[in-house]
Design a protein around this motif. Structure first.
Motif, PDB file in Angstrom:
ATOM      1  N   ASN A   1      32.692  44.910  46.322  1.00 22.88           N
ATOM      2  CA  ASN A   1      33.531  43.827  45.810  1.00 22.88           C
ATOM      3  C   ASN A   1      32.700  42.583  45.509  1.00 22.88           C
ATOM      4  O   ASN A   1      32.853  41.941  44.461  1.00 22.88           O
ATOM      5  CB  ASN A   1      34.630  43.502  46.826  1.00 22.88           C
TER       6      ASN A   1
ATOM      7  N   THR B   1      38.077  44.001  41.615  1.00 26.92           N
ATOM      8  CA  THR B   1      38.894  44.646  42.632  1.00 26.92           C
ATOM      9  C   THR B   1      38.285  45.994  43.019  1.00 26.92           C
ATOM     10  O   THR B   1      37.838  46.749  42.158  1.00 26.92           O
ATOM     11  CB  THR B   1      40.319  44.867  42.111  1.00 26.92           C
ATOM     12  N   VAL B   2      38.270  46.273  44.318  1.00 25.38           N
ATOM     13  CA  VAL B   2      37.747  47.548  44.810  1.00 25.38           C
ATOM     14  C   VAL B   2      38.857  48.256  45.577  1.00 25.38           C
ATOM     15  O   VAL B   2      39.514  47.660  46.437  1.00 25.38           O
ATOM     16  CB  VAL B   2      36.520  47.342  45.715  1.00 25.38           C
TER      17      VAL B   2
ATOM     18  N   ASN C   1      41.025  42.768  46.909  1.00 26.50           N
ATOM     19  CA  ASN C   1      41.290  42.054  45.666  1.00 26.50           C
ATOM     20  C   ASN C   1      41.337  40.562  45.963  1.00 26.50           C
ATOM     21  O   ASN C   1      42.299  40.062  46.523  1.00 26.50           O
ATOM     22  CB  ASN C   1      42.624  42.531  45.068  1.00 26.50           C
TER      23      ASN C   1
END
Length: 256
Positions: free
Chosen positions: A99, A105-106, A123
């Motif tokens: 991230n 976003t991950v 996020n």
């Protein structure tokens, strides 16, 4: 196999589970009237069921829109059922690193009976609509969907794959089959705007020592910042960290 005789079940519980099944099958938030139309349960009884589920955390109701979605308690049950909690704990530091490195976003998705589902998200900008959140089921044309198609046992994904292929053109299905061979080789997948316009994704597999897929890490962001192939600095970083993540579960990648 034990046969459950008629009369040994609790009807109200069956009705309640039917309501949850209906909401889950739609794969999108539903208003009270939508659920009532789909279930044909009287409004007074349906309200009691929904209110009970909300209090238990099994459903969540958005106060602004009045829409219902599956709640966090079901996510907890699902995580316990697939024994993924240890996986989440182990990969969380990697997700934070990705991230920070990607500024996007991950997500982490794991397999469920209904297909790959997002079970963790990082996020930093909640104002950006990426088209997915915890509990979202991912389509086969998404980057993570491609990873599951490429690495999951064919018997396990057969029904999901058949259902997904019914929703896309045959030519796209053939392209996905061809793309899977490259994904197995490179251990990275890409998807251009699979859920919403201007938002794309790239995903990597998390594999254990048996080369069993434990889940997929996904980077999601505006298309201009998400790579389309492995010849990109972020892609090379993800391929490398994928080796580290899977290596922590005993996997030894042959990707050079």
């Amino acid at each position: 196999m034990e046969v459950i005789k008629k009369g040994t079940t609790i009807q109200s519980l069956q009705i309640g589970m039917g309501i949850l099944d209906t909401i889950a099958e739609q794969n999108s938030p539903l208003k009270f009237s939508d659920i009532q139309d789909l279930t044909q349960i009287t409004k007074s009884n349906l309200y009691k069921y929904l209110n009970t589920f909300i209090q238990l955390g099994i459903l969540f109701r958005n106060k602004d829109t009045g829409e219902y979605v599956l709640g966090s308690k079901l996510i907890e049950y699902g995580m316990a059922a697939v024994d993924q909690e240890n996986v989440i704990d182990r990969i969380s530091p990697f997700l934070l690193e990705i991230n920070k490195r990607s500024s996007s976003t991950v997500l982490f998705s794991s397999w469920t009976q209904n297909g790959p589902m997002i079970v963790k998200d990082i996020n930093n900008n909640r104002g950006i609509n990426i088209g997915a959140q915890i509990g979202t089921f991912l389509p086969i044309r998404s980057a993570a969907g491609k990873v599951f198609m490429a690495f999951m046992d064919e018997h396990t994904i057969h029904e999901w794959k058949a259902k997904e292929f019914m929703q896309i053109p045959q030519e796209m299905a053939r392209q996905l089959e061809d793309e899977c061979m490259l994904i197995r080789e490179k251990e990275i997948a890409f998807a251009r705007e699979p859920l919403i316009s201007s938002v794309s994704s790239v995903a990597i597999p998390v594999l254990n020592y048996q080369k069993k897929l434990l889940g997929s890490v996904i980077v999601v962001g505006f298309s201009e910042f998400i790579p389309v192939n492995e010849n990109n600095e972020l892609s090379q970083y993800l391929i490398q960290i994928s080796k580290e993540i899977s290596g922590s579960f005993g996997y030894r990648s042959r990707v050079k």
